[in-house]
Design a protein around this motif. Structure first.
Motif, PDB file in Angstrom:
ATOM      1  N   ARG A   1      60.999  29.093   4.477  1.00 16.97           N
ATOM      2  CA  ARG A   1      60.098  28.739   5.573  1.00 16.97           C
ATOM      3  C   ARG A   1      60.767  28.875   6.935  1.00 16.97           C
ATOM      4  N   LYS A   2      61.670  29.811   7.001  1.00 18.49           N
ATOM      5  CA  LYS A   2      62.258  30.093   8.308  1.00 18.49           C
ATOM      6  C   LYS A   2      61.610  31.325   8.932  1.00 18.49           C
ATOM      7  N   ARG A   3      60.936  32.095   8.094  1.00 18.81           N
ATOM      8  CA  ARG A   3      60.223  33.260   8.616  1.00 18.81           C
ATOM      9  C   ARG A   3      58.769  33.214   8.148  1.00 18.81           C
ATOM     10  N   LEU A   4      57.925  33.874   8.933  1.00 18.30           N
ATOM     11  CA  LEU A   4      56.519  33.963   8.567  1.00 18.30           C
ATOM     12  C   LEU A   4      56.127  35.432   8.515  1.00 18.30           C
ATOM     13  N   PHE A   5      55.362  35.766   7.484  1.00 24.24           N
ATOM     14  CA  PHE A   5      54.843  37.121   7.344  1.00 24.24           C
ATOM     15  C   PHE A   5      53.331  37.052   7.440  1.00 24.24           C
ATOM     16  N   PHE A   6      52.741  37.990   8.179  1.00 25.13           N
ATOM     17  CA  PHE A   6      51.291  38.020   8.321  1.00 25.13           C
ATOM     18  C   PHE A   6      50.811  39.422   7.968  1.00 25.13           C
ATOM     19  N   ALA A   7      49.768  39.513   7.173  1.00 26.83           N
ATOM     20  CA  ALA A   7      49.209  40.823   6.826  1.00 26.83           C
ATOM     21  C   ALA A   7      47.701  40.765   6.933  1.00 26.83           C
ATOM     22  N   SER A   8      47.104  41.818   7.462  1.00 24.39           N
ATOM     23  CA  SER A   8      45.647  41.865   7.482  1.00 24.39           C
ATOM     24  C   SER A   8      45.150  43.288   7.345  1.00 24.39           C
ATOM     25  N   ASN A   9      43.883  43.400   6.976  1.00 25.53           N
ATOM     26  CA  ASN A   9      43.176  44.676   6.900  1.00 25.53           C
ATOM     27  C   ASN A   9      41.958  44.522   7.784  1.00 25.53           C
ATOM     28  N   TYR A  10      41.854  45.354   8.805  1.00 26.33           N
ATOM     29  CA  TYR A  10      40.803  45.136   9.803  1.00 26.33           C
ATOM     30  C   TYR A  10      40.150  46.462  10.197  1.00 26.33           C
ATOM     31  N   ASP A  11      38.957  46.384  10.753  1.00 21.75           N
ATOM     32  CA  ASP A  11      38.220  47.574  11.174  1.00 21.75           C
ATOM     33  C   ASP A  11      38.497  47.883  12.640  1.00 21.75           C
ATOM     34  N   GLY A  12      38.597  49.172  12.952  1.00 21.78           N
ATOM     35  CA  GLY A  12      38.783  49.598  14.338  1.00 21.78           C
ATOM     36  C   GLY A  12      40.251  49.778  14.663  1.00 21.78           C
ATOM     37  N   SER A  13      40.524  50.054  15.934  1.00 19.30           N
ATOM     38  CA  SER A  13      41.896  50.329  16.356  1.00 19.30           C
ATOM     39  C   SER A  13      42.641  49.033  16.652  1.00 19.30           C
ATOM     40  N   LEU A  14      43.962  49.139  16.740  1.00 17.66           N
ATOM     41  CA  LEU A  14      44.753  47.945  17.047  1.00 17.66           C
ATOM     42  C   LEU A  14      44.370  47.395  18.422  1.00 17.66           C
ATOM     43  N   GLU A  15      44.059  48.284  19.360  1.00 20.20           N
ATOM     44  CA  GLU A  15      43.686  47.832  20.699  1.00 20.20           C
ATOM     45  C   GLU A  15      42.436  46.937  20.628  1.00 20.20           C
ATOM     46  N   SER A  16      41.452  47.326  19.820  1.00 19.89           N
ATOM     47  CA  SER A  16      40.259  46.483  19.754  1.00 19.89           C
ATOM     48  C   SER A  16      40.523  45.209  18.952  1.00 19.89           C
ATOM     49  N   TYR A  17      41.394  45.311  17.957  1.00 16.87           N
ATOM     50  CA  TYR A  17      41.780  44.135  17.164  1.00 16.87           C
ATOM     51  C   TYR A  17      42.465  43.104  18.071  1.00 16.87           C
ATOM     52  N   MET A  18      43.427  43.587  18.872  1.00 21.30           N
ATOM     53  CA  MET A  18      44.132  42.672  19.773  1.00 21.30           C
ATOM     54  C   MET A  18      43.172  42.140  20.836  1.00 21.30           C
ATOM     55  N   GLY A  19      42.254  42.984  21.261  1.00 18.88           N
ATOM     56  CA  GLY A  19      41.253  42.539  22.230  1.00 18.88           C
ATOM     57  C   GLY A  19      40.426  41.397  21.676  1.00 18.88           C
ATOM     58  N   ASP A  20      40.027  41.506  20.415  1.00 17.66           N
ATOM     59  CA  ASP A  20      39.286  40.424  19.766  1.00 17.66           C
ATOM     60  C   ASP A  20      40.127  39.155  19.695  1.00 17.66           C
ATOM     61  N   PHE A  21      41.395  39.334  19.327  1.00 16.54           N
ATOM     62  CA  PHE A  21      42.305  38.186  19.258  1.00 16.54           C
ATOM     63  C   PHE A  21      42.317  37.437  20.592  1.00 16.54           C
ATOM     64  N   ILE A  22      42.450  38.224  21.665  1.00 14.30           N
ATOM     65  CA  ILE A  22      42.626  37.614  22.974  1.00 14.30           C
ATOM     66  C   ILE A  22      41.308  37.035  23.497  1.00 14.30           C
ATOM     67  N   ASN A  23      40.240  37.836  23.371  1.00 15.35           N
ATOM     68  CA  ASN A  23      38.982  37.433  23.999  1.00 15.35           C
ATOM     69  C   ASN A  23      38.165  36.480  23.141  1.00 15.35           C
ATOM     70  N   LYS A  24      38.327  36.575  21.823  1.00 15.76           N
ATOM     71  CA  LYS A  24      37.454  35.771  20.956  1.00 15.76           C
ATOM     72  C   LYS A  24      38.160  34.593  20.288  1.00 15.76           C
ATOM     73  N   VAL A  25      39.406  34.756  19.879  1.00 18.97           N
ATOM     74  CA  VAL A  25      40.051  33.695  19.092  1.00 18.97           C
ATOM     75  C   VAL A  25      41.474  33.391  19.545  1.00 18.97           C
ATOM     76  N   ALA A  26      41.713  33.499  20.843  1.00 16.24           N
ATOM     77  CA  ALA A  26      43.071  33.223  21.331  1.00 16.24           C
ATOM     78  C   ALA A  26      43.546  31.848  20.869  1.00 16.24           C
ATOM     79  N   TRP A  27      42.650  30.869  20.897  1.00 19.28           N
ATOM     80  CA  TRP A  27      43.029  29.501  20.506  1.00 19.28           C
ATOM     81  C   TRP A  27      43.560  29.461  19.076  1.00 19.28           C
ATOM     82  N   GLY A  28      42.920  30.214  18.186  1.00 19.27           N
ATOM     83  CA  GLY A  28      43.333  30.209  16.781  1.00 19.27           C
ATOM     84  C   GLY A  28      44.669  30.900  16.584  1.00 19.27           C
ATOM     85  N   LEU A  29      44.850  32.005  17.295  1.00 22.41           N
ATOM     86  CA  LEU A  29      46.129  32.717  17.222  1.00 22.41           C
ATOM     87  C   LEU A  29      47.251  31.831  17.726  1.00 22.41           C
ATOM     88  N   ASN A  30      47.005  31.156  18.856  1.00 23.45           N
ATOM     89  CA  ASN A  30      48.017  30.298  19.463  1.00 23.45           C
ATOM     90  C   ASN A  30      48.446  29.188  18.502  1.00 23.45           C
TER      91      ASN A  30
END
Lengths: 499, 431
Positions: free
Chosen positions: B323-352
């Motif tokens: 538990r000193k490292r964390l690994f995250f994996a996902s499968n998502y639709d669209g480009s990374l730019e739109s994925y990150m955009g969703d993270f920031i604009n829609k669910v920043a609180w959850g990511l944080n």
């Protein structure tokens, strides 16, 4: 952060003006052979600034550089690396970028007339003049450039089509309004769509829609005393301030192909043909919106009555696309939505939507937050303008190619131009659609075995009509990412070249 | 209903055989990073319950960041991770993998330390399994078979709608005509809509116990939690105010390698890896938060969306290295730019909430504010912590998570006996 007054004197005019009265224009693509000589020319270049001039100027010169150009002008590598990754890589520097932009198949960079691999210009000189005054000025500028270490690679011509793009539609109807005075607060979520955008979305060195300054090269003050100060980094000069990025793409338009396709789809019925073409574009041929004017005006557009008539609408009242199809070009390019889906009011409803609940229909909230994806368009048409009759005729063997020298300004190429081009225009799943990309710009190249050559026209009373086998109407012929510097930044770059 | 599960085999790579391993993995692809579904080493498409799979080499490029927190970097290791998202229990998939792709998997895992040539592959994989602290499934119970059948259904219906004239038909008439069409296609064996399997009773009991047990447990310890809360908040704010941000732009060549694997099909893979901020405070905060998030993904966010994001098919957070490292994996639709955009604009609180416990994350405020809202720092942070997926398999390329939801709604309408005019009118819009 206190907003500092926009410095028009230090900006190139294109950021503020479209130079509509200067109907003649051409874009000179140049290579730099002799940096020192080029630097000398650049120091004295008669650049038109964003200050209002009375009387208005009879001509204007604007300059922008690719990453290659800045390196040739001996801007320090460390400084160049302060520009965005997209700019450093260039429009054709990465196959992934070409895939995302849809620059594949016939539009792939290896077929480009300019800007393809190994063929990227160093600088573009955009020159604008009143009718009849371009040619002489262009010749004298060319002479000066050639004598100063520049090689002219190509001159991209433009044609004044009277505010109409080659397909015949009134163009440039909707533009973001820049917040020159810092009136807009960017904090918090926006529950309504607004056309006023933070200055930092289009000009580097000012806060953007996130309330942050977009990354750009900062240089220690001692090394660049006459550059503007960086607002967000004490002791630093800002090479980006009052400059921006310009995306230039030459888009060849198959005007006859477009109208003949619409004609064939509608059994040559004149009204139905126009209706289909307007549905593909997303506006009337006159520029009027497909949506009825709002009962209650929202000031989405500017202040003029014309702008109100043309732009005071969102698609909230047309969620099913029965007035303007979801896939229509202008709806894709600017879906006009806010940070939350329509009908989000007050804390509770915001909380419900924020946690992903309260959806009332399947497609709700797929796309949101248009404000982070706006483009300031400054393109010009080229080639010959066809009459309505000519558009329907078979192309003669000597037909002049026609199209758009697409130019847009933005502070973040990845989040603005590339996002709009990729997710919204090329995206075959935009807004819950399937098997279709932008009806005008689409390259019709399959992705993951999915076709992209359909166009859906929803109807109010039943099943949406799906038009099949839409051909490619637009082919990319060239393109590059440029940095359009502020005036002091240009002088700094020019001096770097001379040392 | 068939519940979904995950497996993740992790084993350290034998340094001298890393090149060989990379070569083996690359040979499984039809294009850079995208698996050939029928590749002889591991013919993914033969496993009909497999949604997604990937091979990633866990290589901590940001280990040195720990020094900014006064801690020593963890010893450098390179491990191979093999991840699957599947229908039914992971045990079953493991068994099938060992049985039908045993030779290929042995060849791959033999490049790892701790892989005795004569071991029982199935048992070895189970021993090296790293369970997810939080697992997210876009739609609980939606099987690969269902996705494919419903996609065929939609395609057939769209073709049918275009080939016959429904222009003047009422939505009710259209609906009835399509029902009749589907019935005849089913009789002809051209369309299949397999009814869902019964939900395994053991799974159902466990799920119910979890559903009620967790809130009960929280209720029981809530007095303690409440007592601790003020201290927690003070500690949190103290740390947030001094934790170092480490957000340089990732190396251009590294990003180019990542991007070469992206946007080849409509869906993309994302793997990220990083260190937790040192100390027990962040570790236990993250353990608690991921436990809580897992409760929501298990019982609430299992119907097409994770908060406001509806483009993620599967995602998981996995603790590694004590538990000193964390690994995250996902499968998502669209480009990374739109994925990150969703993270920031829609669910920043959850990511944080989750990622701010990682070393170098953009500064947060009360755990949920700011952080990802610092757009460029966040995007640079994401890219720098990303890992290239050497091999990635998507069983249903070209079908987005939204498509799947819409296709299921189309099927629901076909199988419905009675719908009001308003319901039918909405249903018809799905085409």
């Amino acid at each position: 952060m206190a907003f500092t007054q926009a410095d028009y004197q230090d900006m190139q005019g294109l950021l503020r003006f479209g130079y509509g009265a200067l109907t003649e224009a051409c874009f000179l693509l140049l290579r730099i052979e002799d940096a020192a000589a080029a630097g000398l020319w650049l120091e004295g270049a008669p650049l038109a600034t964003a200050e209002v001039q009375i009387p208005p100027p009879a001509k204007a010169l604007q300059l922008a550089f690719t990453c290659e150009g800045l390196r040739k002008l001996r801007v320090a590598e460390e400084t160049v690396n302060g520009f965005s990754a997209e700019f450093l890589s260039g429009m054709v520097g990465d196959e992934n970028r070409s895939r995302r932009l849809g620059d594949i198949g016939e539009s792939a960079p290896q077929h480009w007339q300019w800007g393809g691999p190994g063929n990227v210009p160093d600088m573009v000189a955009m020159i604008y003049a009143r009718p009849g005054q371009l040619e002489a000025w262009k010749l004298s500028l060319e002479d000066g450039l050639k004598a100063s270490g520049f090689v002219l690679l190509q001159c991209l011509p433009t044609t004044d089509m009277g505010g109409v793009e080659p397909f015949g539609f009134v163009d440039g109807v909707s533009q973001p309004q820049l917040d020159w005075e810092g009136r807009r607060s960017t904090s918090g979520d926006k529950l309504t769509y607004e056309n006023l955008c933070a200055l930092g979305e289009f000009v580097l060195g000012y806060p953007n829609e996130y309330g942050k300054n977009t990354g750009r090269p900062l240089i220690s003050k001692q090394q660049a005393a006459d550059l503007p100060d960086a607002e967000d980094a004490a002791g630093h000069a800002d090479l980006g301030r009052n400059g921006t990025y310009m995306v230039l793409r030459q888009l060849e338009q198959d005007v006859r192909g477009f109208w003949r396709f619409a004609d064939a789809q509608t059994n040559s019925d004149e009204a139905a043909r126009l209706d289909l073409a307007e549905k593909m574009v997303g506006r009337r041929i006159t520029g009027d919106p497909l949506l009825h004017a709002r009962a209650q005006a929202i000031t989405v557009g500017g202040t003029s009555a014309d702008d109100a008539r043309l732009n005071d609408f969102t698609y909230d009242e047309d969620r099913d696309g029965t007035m303007s199809p979801m896939g229509a070009h202008v709806r894709r390019a600017n879906p006009r939505n806010s940070d939350f889906s329509a009908g989000t009011h007050g804390l509770w409803s915001k909380l419900v939507h924020m946690t992903g609940f309260g959806r009332t229909y399947t497609r709700e909230d797929i796309i949101a937050s248009t404000r982070f994806h706006r483009l300031l368009r400054r393109g010009r048409e080229y080639g010959s303008k066809l009459t309505a009759e000519q558009r329907l005729e078979q192309a003669p063997p000597d037909a002049v190619v026609t199209g758009l020298q697409f130019a847009c300004l933005n502070a973040n190429i990845a989040r603005q131009f590339e996002f709009v081009q990729n997710a919204w225009l090329m995206g075959s799943k935009f807004d819950g659609l399937n098997d279709e990309s932008d009806p005008l710009l689409g390259n019709r190249e399959q992705v993951a075995g999915c076709p992209v050559d359909k166009f859906s026209v929803p109807s109010a009373h039943g099943v949406r009509k799906q038009i099949q086998n839409v051909p490619r109407f637009i082919t990319v012929r060239g393109g590059a990412y440029f940095f359009l510097p502020g005036v002091r930044a240009l002088r700094y770059i020019a001096r770097a070249a001379r040392i | 209903m068939t519940p979904q599960s995950t497996l993740m085999v992790v084993a350290p790579i034998e340094a001298s055989r890393e090149a060989e391993l990379r070569h083996l993995l690359a040979r499984m692809n039809s294009e850079v990073g995208v698996a050939d579904p029928g590749n002889p080493l591991l013919p993914f498409s033969q496993f009909s319950t497999l949604h997604f799979a990937r091979f990633v080499i866990l290589d901590d490029a940001t280990a040195e960041d720990l020094r900014a927190y006064g801690a020593d970097p963890l010893p450098p290791t390179k491990s191979l991770a093999f991840l699957c998202d599947c229908d039914g229990p992971a045990d079953h998939l493991r068994g099938e993998l060992a049985k039908r792709a045993g030779d290929g998997l042995r060849k791959i895992f033999s490049c790892c330390l701790e892989f005795p040539a004569d071991c029982d592959l199935e048992m070895w994989m189970e021993e090296h399994d790293k369970p997810a602290a939080t697992a997210y499934t876009n739609w609980l119970g939606r099987t690969v078979m269902q996705v494919l059948e419903e996609n065929d259904l939609r395609s057939a219906l769209v073709t049918q709608l275009q080939s016959s004239t429904h222009a003047n038909a009422s939505p009710q008439q259209v609906w009835r005509a399509l029902q009749a069409f589907v019935a005849s296609e089913q009789r002809g064996g051209r369309l299949v809509l397999t009814p869902p399997s019964p939900t395994p009773w053991r799974w159902r009991i466990k799920d119910l116990l979890h559903l009620f047990g967790v809130p009960l447990l929280l209720l029981l310890v809530s007095p303690l939690l409440l007592l601790y809360l003020p201290f927690f908040l003070i500690q949190l704010r103290l740390r947030e105010s001094k934790d170092a941000e480490i957000v340089p732009r990732a190396d251009a060549a590294f990003v180019k390698n990542l991007a070469s694997r992206e946007d080849r099909i409509l869906t993309n893979q994302f793997s990220a890896y990083g260190n937790l901020k040192p100390g027990t405070f962040r570790r236990w905060t993250l353990i608690f938060l991921l436990f809580a998030v897992n409760y929501t993904t298990r019982h609430i966010y299992n119907r097409g969306f994770l908060a406001r994001v509806n483009t993620i098919h599967f995602a998981r957070w996995v603790f590694l290295d004590n538990r000193k490292r964390l690994f995250f994996a996902s499968n998502y639709d669209g480009s990374l730019e739109s994925y990150m955009g969703d993270f920031i604009n829609k669910v920043a609180w959850g990511l944080n909430l989750v990622f701010s416990n990682g070393v170098g994350y953009p500064k947060t405020y009360w755990l949920v504010l700011d952080g990802a809202k610092d757009e460029q720092k966040f995007k640079d942070y994401i890219r720098r912590h990303q890992l290239p997926s050497e091999v990635w398999y998507d069983a249903t390329p070209g079908i987005t998570a939204f498509d799947m939801e819409r296709n299921s709604r189309i099927r629901d309408g076909i199988e419905e006996h009675a719908m009001t005019d308003a319901e039918v009118a909405e249903w018809v819009k799905l085409f």
